[in-house]
Design an enzyme around this catalytic site. Structure first.
Site, short mmCIF file in Angstrom:
data_model
loop_
_atom_site.label_atom_id
_atom_site.label_comp_id
_atom_site.label_asym_id
_atom_site.label_seq_id
_atom_site.Cartn_x
_atom_site.Cartn_y
_atom_site.Cartn_z
N SER A 147 27.78 46.01 -31.30
CA SER A 147 28.73 46.91 -30.65
C SER A 147 29.06 46.32 -29.30
O SER A 147 28.32 45.48 -28.78
CB SER A 147 28.10 48.30 -30.47
N TYR B 194 21.24 53.86 -27.88
CA TYR B 194 22.20 53.25 -28.81
C TYR B 194 22.49 51.82 -28.37
O TYR B 194 22.45 50.88 -29.17
CB TYR B 194 23.49 54.07 -28.87
#
Length: 263
Positions: free
Chosen positions: A140, A153
């Protein structure tokens, strides 16, 4: 590695990015092993992609024993396996480190990092037997720059980044190519699948950015795999933040914090 006539495993294939990746892989002539924890989503993806070109595998990727059985199941369905795209992932609630429960932290790490690791460890022996093969791990833009309220995350996706880059270094000279993928804001249902409510009107990853369609993002990812790219940035936001973070990490993080406070 060109995907035509290859057997590719896609995790998180029951919806969102995984679904679009699966559909486009089939359109390019690949056979796809669809992996997801939700059977209903897999059935829907199979209907859209073409049931004759896919197999369905209901798997919780955080269960190492179940993942270890998956290569044999894929080979039984398709005769071989040539690549894996570790796409499955979840985000955390928008909660700071000091207030986030350990159970949530562990779940995020288990799905995003350990799920990816289990898939790599399970499939790598089979991939090394192939004339050419590929591992693509979806990190990501949160894997190289942190977002407030998404610290774990980001940490899990940073771990995926380093895992993938380490694999690349270890597998140089073999028939297995390795690509790390850093999507920016993409129009998927990751928040719904993660059972997370957005802060205000946008997610952290969406703040101040134009959201890329899953269709366009999947096309960029598959192109990167076929070109055997070391690193794929998906979206203008990921590209811009990557450049800014390399130039001045503190400035980049401060910019994210400023944008988040406006939400």
């Amino acid at each position: 590695m060109k995907v035509t006539n290859k057997v590719i495993v896609v995790t998180g294939a029951g919806s969102g990015m995984g679904r679009e990746l699966s559909i486009q892989l089939v359109q390019k002539g690949a056979k796809v092993a669809l992996v997801d924890i939700q059977e209903e989503g897999l059935q829907e993806t199979a209907s859209l992609a073409g049931k004759d070109q896919v197999s369905l595998h209901v798997v919780n990727i955080t269960d190492r024993d179940t993942v270890n059985q998956l290569p044999a199941e894929v080979i039984a369905s398709h005769g071989a396996v040539d690549g894996i795209i570790n796409n499955a992932g979840i985000i955390q609630p928008f909660v700071d480190v000091k207030d986030l429960d350990y159970a949530v932290i562990e779940q995020v790490m288990n799905v995003n990092f350990y799920g990816t690791l289990y898939m790599v460890k399970a499939f790598l022996p089979e991939l090394l037997k192939r004339p050419e093969a590929h591992i693509a791990n979806v990190s990501s833009m949160g894997g190289f720059i942190p977002f407030p309220g998404q610290t774990f995350y980001s940490a899990s996706k940073a771990a995926v980044k380093i895992l993938t880059e380490g694999l690349y270094s270890e597998l140089k000279g073999t028939t297995v190519g390795v690509t790390v993928i850093h999507p920016g804001a993409v129009n998927t249902n990751i928040m719904k699948n993660s059972d997370v409510q957005s802060p205000g009107s946008a997610t952290a990853a969406e703040a101040g950015s134009k959201i890329l369609s899953a269709e366009k993002a999947a096309a960029i990812m598959i192109d990167g795999i076929e070109r055997n790219k070391y690193r794929v940035l998906v979206g203008k936001d990921a590209t811009m933040l990557d450049y800014l973070y390399r130039f001045n990490p503190k400035m980049a993080v401060d910019l994210i914090v400023k944008k988040m406070k406006k939400m």
